[in-house]
Enzyme design. Structure first.
Site, PDB file in Angstrom:
ATOM      1  N   PHE A  14     -52.838 -16.258  27.668  1.00 29.95           N
ATOM      2  CA  PHE A  14     -51.449 -15.854  27.884  1.00 29.95           C
ATOM      3  C   PHE A  14     -50.994 -14.739  26.949  1.00 29.95           C
ATOM      4  CE2 PHE A  14     -51.345 -19.951  30.052  1.00 29.95           C
ATOM      5  CZ  PHE A  14     -50.651 -19.615  31.198  1.00 29.95           C
ATOM      6  N   GLU A  15     -51.577 -14.640  25.786  1.00 20.84           N
ATOM      7  CA  GLU A  15     -51.208 -13.542  24.895  1.00 20.84           C
ATOM      8  C   GLU A  15     -51.839 -12.240  25.367  1.00 20.84           C
ATOM      9  OE1 GLU A  15     -49.071 -13.506  22.565  1.00 20.84           O
ATOM     10  OE2 GLU A  15     -48.694 -15.658  22.305  1.00 20.84           O
ATOM     11  N   GLY A  16     -53.051 -12.338  25.901  1.00 16.38           N
ATOM     12  CA  GLY A  16     -53.767 -11.129  26.288  1.00 16.38           C
ATOM     13  C   GLY A  16     -54.214 -10.356  25.055  1.00 16.38           C
ATOM     14  N   ARG A 153     -46.814 -20.215  31.308  1.00 16.82           N
ATOM     15  CA  ARG A 153     -47.435 -20.668  30.048  1.00 16.82           C
ATOM     16  C   ARG A 153     -47.028 -22.105  29.734  1.00 16.82           C
ATOM     17  NH1 ARG A 153     -48.134 -17.131  24.580  1.00 16.82           N
ATOM     18  NH2 ARG A 153     -49.081 -18.771  23.276  1.00 16.82           N
TER      19      ARG A 153
END
Length: 360
Positions: A14-16, A153
């Protein structure tokens, strides 16, 4: 406790990853897996990514993939400690990983005050899982709104919190939306009638209306008492007239005192007789004695009328106290006052509970 690879994969998903510094939707310089803190560029340490960019003339700086991994793992230690420090009961690995991912996104301070942590510490696992999903709003362009990236998320973190899952089942990601600062969005009650605050307000309102009714009843009662007092005063005036008449009758003869004295000492008859022989004829003496006796009886009757006992010596009869309308009104007002106090305490409790457990 340390976050597992499952938790790390969730955060990465989710942060990438961005190897070049960029500004997220909140306008904060970010690099790697959402890193914004201390960083080393070309062997020089900076307190933040923004400082490194400023030192580079405002131009984005770049890091390697390995360094991005290193920054993530180093930073995760702070969030692991933050989660562990807020726990008051045993936690399994999946729950811990989900909490670390949540705190990495919202911050340790926000996590410590979150409903998710409070529910978990109370042993309410299902409620804690639901509370994770409440962090789905953020301020974007000056407006608070639900962000889809945060919704995705939170759903993945809830699923991990409740059971194991593979990282390829985490759902779609939105890098920019996931980097905003989330805010807890606790659900409202289904309808206004189910609000405890409203329930307490209704009880308090009913108590206030009942109290006003009691005051109205008491006002009417006071008016009736006043009318009774006026009537009673007229009766007393009549009684006073009767007493005056009796007093006039008592003073018609001057021998009452002698007769009364004679009765009290037991020798009054001899004294009266002697006096009658010296001052008057035998017939007059007899008449005086008869008159004195009659006056004594009349005086006793009058005394009985005045005292209300009917006899000179004795104990007044005992009468049961009568419960009046004022007694009922007072009891009613006391009961209503107790209800109002309970209602106020209930409202205070409901507001505190809403603030602690529902953030509203």
């Amino acid at each position: 406790m340390r976050v597992s690879q499952t938790g790390i994969d969730l955060i990465k998903h989710f942060e990438g990853i961005r190897l070049d510094a960029y500004k997220d939707v909140a306008g904060i310089w970010t690099i790697g897996y959402g890193h914004i803190g201390p960083i080393r560029i070309d062997g020089k340490r900076y307190d933040s990514v923004a400082d490194a960019v400023a030192a580079n003339g405002g131009q984005p700086v770049r890091i390697s993939h390995d360094y991005a991994e290193e920054l993530l793992r180093d930073e995760l230690q702070r969030f692991e400690e933050g989660v562990s420090g807020g726990l008051k009961r045993e936690i399994n690995q999946n729950q811990f990983d989900a909490f670390v991912s949540l705190s990495y996104n919202i911050g340790v301070s926000a996590f410590r005050s979150s409903s998710a942590l409070k529910f978990f510490n109370q042993g309410k696992i299902a409620e804690a899982a639901d509370a994770i999903t409440w962090w789905n709003k953020a301020t974007v362009n000056g407006q608070k709104q639900v962000v889809q990236g945060l919704v995705n998320r939170r759903a993945a973190e809830k699923a991990l919190f409740l059971q194991p899952m593979d990282s390829n089942e985490l759902g779609d990601t939105d890098v920019d939306s996931s980097r905003v600062t989330p805010e807890e969005n606790s659900p409202r009650r289904k309808n206004i009638g189910s609000s405890r605050t409203m329930e307490g307000a209704v009880v308090a309102g009913a108590g206030g209306a009942a109290s006003a009714g009691a005051a109205w009843m008491n006002r009417d009662s006071d008016g009736g008492d006043a009318a009774g007092d006026e009537a009673g005063t007229g009766s007393d005036a009549d009684a006073g007239a009767d007493t005056d008449a009796d007093s006039d009758a008592d003073t018609d003869t001057g021998s009452e005192t002698d007769a009364g004295t004679g009765s009290d000492t037991g020798t009054g008859d001899q004294t009266d007789g002697g006096t009658g022989t010296d001052d008057t004829s035998p017939d007059e003496s007899a008449t005086d004695s008869t008159t004195d006796a009659t006056d004594d009886v009349a005086a006793d009757d009058i005394a009985g009328d005045d005292t209300g006992t009917g006899t000179e010596v004795g104990t007044p009869p005992v009468t049961e106290p009568e419960i009046t309308r004022e007694d009922y009104t007072l009891a009613f007002q006391v009961a209503i006052g107790v209800i109002i106090v309970i209602a106020v305490l209930y409202i205070i409790y409901a507001r505190i509970d809403d603030w602690l457990n529902h953030k509203r």
